[in-house]
Design a protein around this motif. Structure first.
Motif, PDB file in Angstrom:
ATOM      1  N   LEU A  37     -40.917  47.670   5.543  1.00  0.00           N
ATOM      2  CA  LEU A  37     -41.024  46.659   4.473  1.00  0.00           C
ATOM      3  C   LEU A  37     -39.678  46.399   3.798  1.00  0.00           C
ATOM      4  O   LEU A  37     -39.349  45.252   3.477  1.00  0.00           O
ATOM      5  CB  LEU A  37     -42.062  47.150   3.454  1.00  0.00           C
ATOM      6  N   PHE A  38     -38.886  47.470   3.603  1.00  0.00           N
ATOM      7  CA  PHE A  38     -37.611  47.292   2.895  1.00  0.00           C
ATOM      8  C   PHE A  38     -36.450  47.328   3.890  1.00  0.00           C
ATOM      9  O   PHE A  38     -35.593  48.206   3.848  1.00  0.00           O
ATOM     10  CB  PHE A  38     -37.445  48.362   1.813  1.00  0.00           C
ATOM     11  N   ALA A  39     -36.478  46.374   4.796  1.00  0.00           N
ATOM     12  CA  ALA A  39     -35.443  46.367   5.832  1.00  0.00           C
ATOM     13  C   ALA A  39     -34.758  45.004   5.891  1.00  0.00           C
ATOM     14  O   ALA A  39     -34.266  44.586   6.932  1.00  0.00           O
ATOM     15  CB  ALA A  39     -36.072  46.724   7.181  1.00  0.00           C
ATOM     16  N   GLY A  40     -34.760  44.301   4.772  1.00  0.00           N
ATOM     17  CA  GLY A  40     -34.011  43.036   4.736  1.00  0.00           C
ATOM     18  C   GLY A  40     -34.758  41.812   5.220  1.00  0.00           C
ATOM     19  O   GLY A  40     -34.134  40.879   5.719  1.00  0.00           O
ATOM     20  N   GLY A  41     -36.078  41.782   5.103  1.00  0.00           N
ATOM     21  CA  GLY A  41     -36.830  40.558   5.406  1.00  0.00           C
ATOM     22  C   GLY A  41     -36.413  39.437   4.450  1.00  0.00           C
ATOM     23  O   GLY A  41     -35.991  39.714   3.316  1.00  0.00           O
ATOM     24  N   LYS A  42     -36.534  38.200   4.883  1.00  0.00           N
ATOM     25  CA  LYS A  42     -36.076  37.073   4.065  1.00  0.00           C
ATOM     26  C   LYS A  42     -36.979  36.794   2.873  1.00  0.00           C
ATOM     27  O   LYS A  42     -36.612  36.111   1.949  1.00  0.00           O
ATOM     28  CB  LYS A  42     -35.973  35.817   4.945  1.00  0.00           C
ATOM     29  N   ARG A  43     -38.225  37.255   2.949  1.00  0.00           N
ATOM     30  CA  ARG A  43     -39.221  37.058   1.866  1.00  0.00           C
ATOM     31  C   ARG A  43     -39.578  35.579   1.684  1.00  0.00           C
ATOM     32  O   ARG A  43     -39.858  35.126   0.565  1.00  0.00           O
ATOM     33  CB  ARG A  43     -38.734  37.636   0.527  1.00  0.00           C
ATOM     34  N   VAL A  44     -39.530  34.842   2.784  1.00  0.00           N
ATOM     35  CA  VAL A  44     -39.806  33.401   2.745  1.00  0.00           C
ATOM     36  C   VAL A  44     -41.170  33.104   2.119  1.00  0.00           C
ATOM     37  O   VAL A  44     -41.299  32.200   1.280  1.00  0.00           O
ATOM     38  CB  VAL A  44     -39.740  32.839   4.189  1.00  0.00           C
ATOM     39  N   ARG A  45     -42.194  33.870   2.502  1.00  0.00           N
ATOM     40  CA  ARG A  45     -43.562  33.517   2.080  1.00  0.00           C
ATOM     41  C   ARG A  45     -43.780  33.708   0.584  1.00  0.00           C
ATOM     42  O   ARG A  45     -44.200  32.761  -0.096  1.00  0.00           O
ATOM     43  CB  ARG A  45     -44.572  34.268   2.961  1.00  0.00           C
ATOM     44  N   PRO A  46     -43.470  34.899   0.014  1.00  0.00           N
ATOM     45  CA  PRO A  46     -43.662  35.001  -1.442  1.00  0.00           C
ATOM     46  C   PRO A  46     -42.713  34.102  -2.242  1.00  0.00           C
ATOM     47  O   PRO A  46     -43.113  33.581  -3.290  1.00  0.00           O
ATOM     48  CB  PRO A  46     -43.409  36.484  -1.740  1.00  0.00           C
ATOM     49  N   ILE A  47     -41.489  33.909  -1.748  1.00  0.00           N
ATOM     50  CA  ILE A  47     -40.557  33.036  -2.496  1.00  0.00           C
ATOM     51  C   ILE A  47     -41.131  31.623  -2.576  1.00  0.00           C
ATOM     52  O   ILE A  47     -41.114  30.979  -3.628  1.00  0.00           O
ATOM     53  CB  ILE A  47     -39.139  33.044  -1.872  1.00  0.00           C
ATOM     54  N   LEU A  48     -41.693  31.154  -1.476  1.00  0.00           N
ATOM     55  CA  LEU A  48     -42.303  29.817  -1.485  1.00  0.00           C
ATOM     56  C   LEU A  48     -43.403  29.732  -2.541  1.00  0.00           C
ATOM     57  O   LEU A  48     -43.504  28.739  -3.278  1.00  0.00           O
ATOM     58  CB  LEU A  48     -42.960  29.563  -0.129  1.00  0.00           C
ATOM     59  N   GLY A  49     -44.224  30.779  -2.599  1.00  0.00           N
ATOM     60  CA  GLY A  49     -45.306  30.815  -3.582  1.00  0.00           C
ATOM     61  C   GLY A  49     -44.747  30.735  -5.000  1.00  0.00           C
ATOM     62  O   GLY A  49     -45.252  29.985  -5.842  1.00  0.00           O
ATOM     63  N   VAL A  50     -43.667  31.483  -5.254  1.00  0.00           N
ATOM     64  CA  VAL A  50     -43.066  31.483  -6.590  1.00  0.00           C
ATOM     65  C   VAL A  50     -42.543  30.081  -6.930  1.00  0.00           C
ATOM     66  O   VAL A  50     -42.711  29.586  -8.056  1.00  0.00           O
ATOM     67  CB  VAL A  50     -41.939  32.546  -6.685  1.00  0.00           C
ATOM     68  N   LEU A  51     -41.939  29.406  -5.956  1.00  0.00           N
ATOM     69  CA  LEU A  51     -41.419  28.055  -6.220  1.00  0.00           C
ATOM     70  C   LEU A  51     -42.556  27.107  -6.601  1.00  0.00           C
ATOM     71  O   LEU A  51     -42.397  26.241  -7.468  1.00  0.00           O
ATOM     72  CB  LEU A  51     -40.663  27.512  -4.998  1.00  0.00           C
ATOM     73  N   VAL A  52     -43.706  27.290  -5.949  1.00  0.00           N
ATOM     74  CA  VAL A  52     -44.864  26.432  -6.276  1.00  0.00           C
ATOM     75  C   VAL A  52     -45.377  26.772  -7.687  1.00  0.00           C
ATOM     76  O   VAL A  52     -45.656  25.870  -8.481  1.00  0.00           O
ATOM     77  CB  VAL A  52     -45.975  26.558  -5.208  1.00  0.00           C
ATOM     78  N   LEU A  53     -45.458  28.054  -7.992  1.00  0.00           N
ATOM     79  CA  LEU A  53     -45.889  28.435  -9.355  1.00  0.00           C
ATOM     80  C   LEU A  53     -44.969  27.777 -10.388  1.00  0.00           C
ATOM     81  O   LEU A  53     -45.439  27.230 -11.387  1.00  0.00           O
ATOM     82  CB  LEU A  53     -45.821  29.953  -9.553  1.00  0.00           C
ATOM     83  N   GLU A  54     -43.675  27.834 -10.129  1.00  0.00           N
ATOM     84  CA  GLU A  54     -42.718  27.271 -11.094  1.00  0.00           C
ATOM     85  C   GLU A  54     -42.887  25.774 -11.273  1.00  0.00           C
ATOM     86  O   GLU A  54     -42.686  25.242 -12.351  1.00  0.00           O
ATOM     87  CB  GLU A  54     -41.277  27.592 -10.650  1.00  0.00           C
TER      88      GLU A  54
END
Ligand code: GRG
Length: 296
Positions: A37-54
């Motif tokens: 999990l902590f190996a440098g994934g881009k985190r595309v999916r949760p970041i997208l969710g956060v942008l929508v929340l914002e």
């Protein structure tokens, strides 16, 4: 990575640490979870969710852990996808895959554990949050719909049989159906979950759904493209996997130029689909551009 996207990453890392701390198991298992999990994934999916929340002026902090659950589900799928019985890949996120470090059985077990425990934690988070029962149920149903047989798992099954001779439907169409399920569904899930969390109106949800399916397809097409023209050191995984496994990919089907053109069309569709949000959609437009031109 664009600065406003990079700013979100530490929030996701903190959130994932909180979620791992809630996992009900022993040190060896949690160390294996942390290894992948902590190996440098881009985190595309949760970041997208956060942008929508914002976009909907939602208070992100109380919802970010729910979006990060999707990153754990995504990581489980990568562990299983890399197994010898699937793509048999030895590098992921710049590290030896979990089955190389341990064993295939252990990696299969850890993947299943991550799926099961993430859903358990999600129930807990929703139970203790101010989220209504109706919205909590909606989120569970949406997750179920997107990660199961009508979503990501179904897409993986189609992928495993894409080479077999089912000639009724053209191979290009079967490939698009497959990536729609295997890859786009999880990206759609982030955006739909964020819409439910922020109580977005029907019209906005529909526009964001079109955006999501276009960037979902774009994401996989660029993944295929990077396997051919990408740099292994930047991508963090081997770039001969599709070739070695005789996989049907966008580049294999239509060549590099047509793949680029298709990526441009999907990017343009995504941008057009959210034109109605005007200024509020600017971060999602920049995100689509990042996905179109990403190098890893
Ligand atoms: C047992 C049939 C069966 C299915 C299990 C293995 C599986 C579920 C599904 C496969 C889904 C999958 C791995 C799709 C590929 C999606 C993709 C392009 C992943 C790469 O995602 P990135 O680039 O990776 O976001 P990082 O490392 O940045 O998170």
């Amino acid at each position: 990575m664009i600065s406003f996207i990079a700013e979100k990453k530490p929030l996701i890392e903190e959130s994932l640490s909180r979620l791992v701390a809630m996992m009900p198991y022993n040190d060896d298992i949690l160390r294996a979870v942390e290894y992948t999990l902590f190996a440098g994934g881009k985190r595309v999916r949760p970041i997208l969710g956060v942008l929508v929340l914002e976009m909907f002026d939602d208070d992100c902090e109380s919802h970010i852990d729910i979006l990060s659950i999707i990153e754990i589900i995504h990581t489980y799928s990568l562990i299983h996808d890399d197994l010898p019985c699937m793509d048999n890949d030895s590098m992921r996120r710049g590290r030896p895959t979990l089955h190389i470090k341990h064993s295939a059985g252990f990696a299969a077990y850890i993947g299943s554990f991550m799926l099961e425990s993430s859903l358990y934690i999600l129930q807990e988070l929703m139970h203790y949050s101010a989220l209504s029962l109706e919205r909590s149920n909606q989120i569970m149903e949406t997750i179920d719909e997107h990660i199961g047989f009508n979503g990501m798992v179904g897409g993986q099954v189609l992928d495993m049989h894409l080479n077999s001779a089912d000639n009724e439907i053209k191979i290009e169409q079967r490939y698009i159906n497959m990536i729609e399920l295997k890859t786009a569904r999880l990206i759609e899930l982030s955006i739909k979950t964020a819409c439910i969390l922020s109580g977005a109106d029907e019209l906005s949800c529909r526009a964001l759904s079109v955006y999501a399916s276009n960037i979902g397809l774009l994401f996989q097409i660029i993944d295929d493209y990077l396997e051919v023209i990408g740099d292994e050191k930047i991508i963090g995984k081997s770039t001969d996997s599709d070739f070695k496994n005789k996989k049907i990919t966008a580049v294999g089907l239509m060549g590099i130029n047509e793949t680029e053109k298709l990526a441009d069309r999907l990017y343009a569709n995504a941008v057009n689909s959210i034109a109605g949000f005007e200024e509020r959609g600017r971060h999602l437009i920049a995100f689509a551009e990042y996905l179109r031109y990403r190098k890893n």
